[in-house]
Design a protein around this motif. Sequence first.
Motif, PDB file in Angstrom:
ATOM      1  N   ARG A   1       0.883  -1.329  -0.115  1.00  0.00           N
ATOM      2  CA  ARG A   1      -0.005   0.007  -0.016  1.00  0.00           C
ATOM      3  C   ARG A   1       0.767   1.113  -0.007  1.00  0.00           C
ATOM      4  NH1 ARG A   1      -5.615  -0.266   0.993  1.00  0.00           N
ATOM      5  NH2 ARG A   1      -5.290   2.041   1.638  1.00  0.00           N
TER       6      ARG A   1
ATOM      7  N   THR B   1      -6.141  -3.455   6.418  1.00  0.00           N
ATOM      8  CA  THR B   1      -6.214  -2.352   5.441  1.00  0.00           C
ATOM      9  C   THR B   1      -6.816  -2.579   4.126  1.00  0.00           C
ATOM     10  OG1 THR B   1      -3.849  -2.685   5.176  1.00  0.00           O
ATOM     11  CG2 THR B   1      -4.648  -0.966   6.531  1.00  0.00           C
TER      12      THR B   1
ATOM     13  N   GLU C   1     -10.581  -0.353   3.879  1.00  0.00           N
ATOM     14  CA  GLU C   1     -10.612   0.488   3.191  1.00  0.00           C
ATOM     15  C   GLU C   1     -10.896   0.331   1.492  1.00  0.00           C
ATOM     16  OE1 GLU C   1      -6.748   2.678   3.899  1.00  0.00           O
ATOM     17  OE2 GLU C   1      -7.366   2.015   6.123  1.00  0.00           O
TER      18      GLU C   1
END
Length: 1930
Positions: free
Chosen positions: A240, A297, A301
């Motif tokens: 990410r 994550t 998201e």
Amino acid sequence: MVLKKKKEIQVDAFFLDHQQLEKLQRFSKAEEQNLASLLLHCAQLNNGIQQIQCIKQITPLVKKMDQNSAGDPMVKACLDILGETYFSLGVKNPLKKVLASSLNGLPEQFMTLAVQSFVCCLREELKTTDVYLYRKVLDNLASCMENFSLGRASIKNLFEEVLQFLQKSLLDIQEENRQNHGNRIVQTQLMHDLLIAIKVSMMLVQKLQENIQGSLWKHHESFVWQSMCSLLKSSTNFLRDATLLQTVQTTSGLAVILFTKAMYEPVEELPSLVSDLLLGSVKHTGMPAWFVSNCGTLCTEEPPDSVLLFLCHGALAMLEWKNGSMGENGEKLLLDIASVLLSLSSELKESSMATSLSRILAIWTNSALAALVSGSPNLKIKLNGNSDVIGKLLEYVYTHWEHPLDAVRHQTKLIFKNLLQIHRTTITGSNEKSDPFLARLIKHLLSLEWHVKGKYASLGCLVECVGTENILQLDRTIPVQILDVMNDQSLAPYASDLLETMFTNHKAHFTLSFQESTWIDQWHDIWVSPLLVILCEGNHDQTTYIIDYYLPKLLKCSPGSLSYMIRILQASADANLGSRSTRGALGALMACLRTARAHGHLELSNIMSNGLVSTECIKQGLVHQHNQVCIDALGLLCETHRSTEVVSMEEMQLIQFFMMYNLNSQSPSVRQQIGSLLRKLFCRIQESSQVLYKLEQNKTKQELLENSTKRHPLGILQQYKDFMSSVCDRLFEVLFPGSSHPTRFSALTILGSVAEIFSVPKGQAQVFQLDQEIDSARVRTLIQCFASTFEEVKVLAFGLLMKLRDVAFNLQDSENLDLLFQAAMDLSTSTKPYDCVTASYLLNFLVHHKGLQHICLGKWVEHNPQMDENTSVSTVEKNTLAVIKLLLLNAEEEISQAKKSLLQAAASFPMYGRVHCITGALQQLPFNNLTLVAEWKEMVARLILMSYKLSAVVSPVVQSSSPEGLIPMDSDSESAGRLQMILHEIQPQDTNDYFMQAKILKEHCKVESEKLADHRPMENICTEMRGKERQTCDVTAQMVLVCCWRSMKEVSLLLGTLCKLLPSQATSEPSDGLITVEQVKNIGDYFKHHLLQSRHRGAFELAYAGFVQLTEMLSSCNSESLRKMPEQWLSCVLEEIKSCDPSSTLCATRRSAGIPFYIQALLASEPKKSKTDLLKMTMKELISLAAPLNESSSVIPQVHALNILRALFRDTRLGENIMPYVADGIQAAILGFMSPVWAVRNSSTLLFSALITRIFGVKRGKDENSKKNRMTGREFFSRFPSLYPFLLKQLEVVTNTLNSEAEELKIHPSLFLLLLILGRLYPSPMDGTYSALSMAPFVPFIIRCGHSPVYRSREMSGRALVPFVMANEVPHTVLSLLEGLPDSTSPCIRQNNIHGTLLQVFHLLHSYLESKQLVSSDFQQGLGDIITCIGTKLWLAKRPNPCLVTRAAYLDVLVMLTTHLAKFQKQGMQLFGFWEEINRVISDSELTSGIPYSSAVPGLVQYLQSITKLVVSVLSVTAGPDIQSSSSPIAKKIAKPSLSIVHLLHCEFHEVRLLALEAVLLWLKQMNSKQIAEGGGGVLCLLIDLEGTLLTMALKEKNLQCFCTVLEILYSMDLRNVLPKTECSIKMNPNQLLTWSLNIVEISSSTEVQSIALKFASKLVIHLLQNHQQISEEVLKKWVQLIVYFCGDEQQTEMLLAAAEVLKSTTLFLLINEKLILGLSDTLAMWKCVVLLLQNEDLVVRDAAAEVIQVAQSEKKSSKGTEFALRIVNAPMALDLAFGLLCELLQRWGEIRAGVPILLAWLLGDSDLKRDWETSASEEDDYLFDKGEVNFWAEKLTHVRQLSKHLLQLISTTHLTLPDHRELNRLSRIALDQAQLVGHLLRALPPTPEFSKTAEFTRLAIQNERISVCLKILNLLKSDDTCKNENLEK
């Protein structure tokens, strides 16, 4: 023949430390070899390669040891040392691999011991704590897992420690990276370490699966589990983290999936987990807690697009797709991944992401293929060719197959190939040949235009699928079509690859299906015959690319075809020699032979001895008029498959012949090819000579050789030596005075190759050495080449002298060197800009001389004796320092003078020359090993200071608002005073405050005049400066400006060079560099100041060149403060632009002057591989400034932003990185175009133009509407998706303003730009139905744009509509457009709307009729409907329609239809009605009934032209055999058209007459070229009885173009038909007609008319003389004089070509006739014209003149019989042949005694030396940039030498003497006088005149040689005693 360099393998040896050596010495035994002694011996070797041999002996030695020795302490010690050695070796060292493979072979009993040793070493390694040493540990871990059993065992034993280390290393490296933010070099290194760490952790999990799985998982507290979780968490973070390198993110994507796969249970659920992750539909309830905590994550998201992409990649690479192990979930996941990737394809536009995406899609197709093998029937249905997924993937392929990135195009091809495989897998069992999906694909692909690059690769894949034969059945002409495409270099490689695929496949198909002999002819017919036709007749480019790309592939596939090709070409080679534009059979033969020999398919000696090719044939090739044939013939001699093949005597003789006539080639590419081919030949001589030397040494082999070859090695070597010596003689011979630039360039290039290839390596005998060929005259010749005005010649001469410098200096005496040095110093301060370049080369040459200090520098600078004692200092360094010191002293002195008077400086000593020489001297210094560091440091400081001073003196001029016209041009004294004042008072007038406040002019003027009064005393410094020797010299504005901007340029380049002296590596002391960090910062500020302040383009462009050197150095330097500078500078300048501060001095006019350059330099220096943060930040800022949201913001920032964007989009270095901003740029430009401020509109237009080039590519051709620079609508909108809604919205706004019913005129500014973009798109048959970016919504808007009141916009909308309408939709759209036209009774008729609609109909029909679908029945049906509909609106073409413009537009549509129908000549019954209607339109028109208007009526001319075109078109059709021979009554009616061509010729409007005349000319040409058979009548019936009309027209015609065309028609007609008509139609006899046409030549002012009239007159002269009709003497004289006048020096090309054509037409009858028809002097005058034309600067003229020689030689060949004659020759050869012919003719005519003196006068030349000399001296100083006579081709001495050669031959063969010949005495008097004068003038020149007075020196040298040659021949002609008397009298 490729010249390869051998690659050396480097192996670094290993060394053991003291302790280890002691240990080994303890155990080693002297008497027998044991393991310890072997290792000891190995460690003592210094060579890595020998150590490898040694280590390989370990395994055999250990295997010999007995079972019990495993407990021996010696073995344990040795294994320990081996372990330590293994871990200390670098990962790339070959020793490491060798050691591993040796240890792999250890016997069982030693394994446990070895593992213990290795575990011990590895444990030590894992204790490493320094982050920067992690890399070594990681490399070692990776090596241990790569096929190394010992290593793996050690890692297994230490599994937990290794896991812990990896876990720690990932976190540490990440943290270290965070702390080093901004330090690019360190960060890049850390990223690579991180990448390796992730890869190693993945290897660990993959290679040691069994260690992880099993009972360890059961409890989550276990250490392994914890570590795995940590690794998973780190990988997720890296995935990410967008600041990391993309490769790190990609690899992390793989790691996340791999670790999850290892940890997840049950395994069957894994695919659905990945599916949920990708689709964002994760439910936390069913998910393990460990996954949520580590990869949360990803679930919570919305992941960014890039993360999704890398996860898809991970899933495809890490999951098992084969043998259906994942079941239904796996199949679902496969389809999900495809849909995610396809949705990402419209989002990810950045180049690196687009490349990754295409690669991952290709991986997906591979996985899908693997899954299909064992997949369910359901999957087969979902992946069938007709399915949704495959459809979308094909759409992706069509959109990306012309992507600008190579990688994307390549992957697209793979995807397409795999998609075909996938489809074939789904239909296994059914017949592929008849499969509808493949059939449809082939049909679609074939209907595409050939300029679509994607078509080739895709067709190639399909060929492999269905076979060539099936595709050829659809269209047999495909091979020819593809060959036709090959005249475009960008398409040639694609086309040749496709052809190769096709013919290879076809051959394989034939070999399987038929017996050997039967099929080869058929194969040749399809693949070889069209090739031969094109090679003989094709244009230059096409043949070149076919030979380069296609021919080698064809010969490789079928070497046997060569004999077929040679047989066919040989048969026609003598008849078809080619021409200047085509190769002919001879050229084709040369090309085939060259290619075959270079690829090893034939031996030259064989074909020459077989008589397949004669020496004469190759000779003709070597001097052929077509450049490429010469090159191919030379290639045939030089290129061989073996580089050691002996060069035969014939080859050497042919090469010498080639070098006589081909060195003077004006084409750079030809010169380059000659150079490289001869280089190959020299390499062959060099390499084969080495072989021959070896043979000579081995006498035993020698005897064998003597039997096999007739040539003795020593004999061959002697021939080599003689050959090379004669080549060098020839090359030095052509460097004569006045030789042209191409000759010098060729000769020096070839000499450079000789010097390089035959340089002497130690201990090798060398067949030839250039040094031995050099004498002092040749050295002088080379030094004189420095005086050439072309820099490349100076470079080559300098390079050659450097290779020969020892010999060169030995041959120069000290006095000569002193003169050269003096010359260089003088030139360095010359006012001619190019002189200082010469000075620089001279000085750079002289500094290599050891005695330079004693000989030259002693006079100039005080000598430093300490320097001499210091012997370690190199000569070059010592001399360079002294020379730079001298130049610097002079420059400083001159700068202080210039401060007092810049004018004086500009006139007498412009300072830039000195600086240029300093920079030149610095650039050839070896900076890395200087000895006099202290002196250099001081020197650098002084240089920087001098630069600043000089810049301060000259910058006011280049920074003024208008530098170009700064100084009054007149040189009166009053303006001189003002001038000084201006220099003090210049202030830029285009800064921000200038825009903000109005200037109060009156006060301003008053102040100026007061200042003028103050400066009165300055008047005495008038512009007429007293020069040194000159009386006065005027200073012009140009001189001052040149002095100033060139000084700025040189300062910039000097500072840029000095910046590079900063040491790049982080040395312990920054003071080691010659330049300090502080100095570099100051230089940066200097550049910044000048780039942002200069107004003169030359000045800021060159400051930019220096600044780029600085910025490139900054980005890679180690000092933190320097590395940050570009970023700070950028943000400062952007702030200044944004702030719009009145005090800012940025230039807002001149396209923002230097600002874009400044920003370009800063951005381009960013490393290519980085994240380009600066570029992103800058583009964001600029785009927001360029398209401001609120109106109130200031204009100036917007103008600057637009100008800067333009520069950035044009900068190729930013490459693909700038593409994501193109759409925003287009929007800014279109919105800016609507601004009320002119400056914004202007900058927007410039930006728009740059963007169009960026998107559609650079326009190569002239054709506005060519298909080249365009793309399909789909590709355009998928690459710039944001433009789709934007353009639609803008179009809507525009069309709304057009459609208001009110009659007032509203014009929307951006309409034009929108149509420009839309018109660049084109439709593609591949446009599917899937696209969300459908083109349909645009159509109604574009149709409405056709109603614009602006004519050009209507025209553009017509073009723009074409791409948006699919081919099959055209008839429907055209019909609806036609139906929308009003009837004659409609109440409201708007002509603008009608016109726009008609233009759209016209363009749509045009594209439709040109398309490939002419054969289909739908097409015929559609065309029929259109014709019917057009008939209903015919009133628009007739009188009821009052508007002539729309009438013309309607007629244009009719013309297009009639031309199309005429082409296909299918005049069925239904079309007869159409022809009748057309005839009615013509008979109703004003042309028939007379024209009631004056020409001032708008559109009248247009209408008349259109109706004339229609008449001409109908006349052509009705003359056709179809209608003439038809018996139906309607046809008979049509066959009598209502207007004849004569009627058109009598029309009062010249436009109509011109069109009619052009039609007549075309028909004549068709008739002459027999395109139309005589039998059918055809065009012939249209031309009957026109001669009289045309003669009358010729006398009366007033319009120039018409008159020209009439003459051209008469010239093309047969005079036997024309002359009988002259009496009755124009009352002239043929002689009067001749006089009339000669008068036209004299009185006309148009070169076109003069040329055609002369050609016509000449045709008449020949005709009359051949038919024995009298022509008066004076008319003939006048005719000859006109030809001579046409051949004059300054004439235009057109006239010269006309003269050449006339001379060619007179050759047989007048020039080479056995009888002298015109008398000797006139005939020789015409021959002199031929000679003059052969020396013209223009290639076209020379080639045309060479055709005279061609005619003469062909005549000679046919009259003499079989003897071979060179016919199609280039100009130098033609000149030689011309003089030879002349001498022969003089003998044949018996006119030798009268002819020789005339030729001698030609030799001497007719110039009046004294007068020429005086005029040239007076013109000398007029022009600053005039380089004297620049010689591009003609060489006086070549022609002198050739003529004298033939004259001497003539005199010696005929034993001619002319003792008391009056003419001879006159000539020898003139020659002796001239000799005296030349001697006097040469003595009057200054020393080294070749540099100071180059032009005069050259002119005198040439004249000198002319005189001496002439005197030599004169002396031969007189008998001995007369000579003596003559000399006594003198």
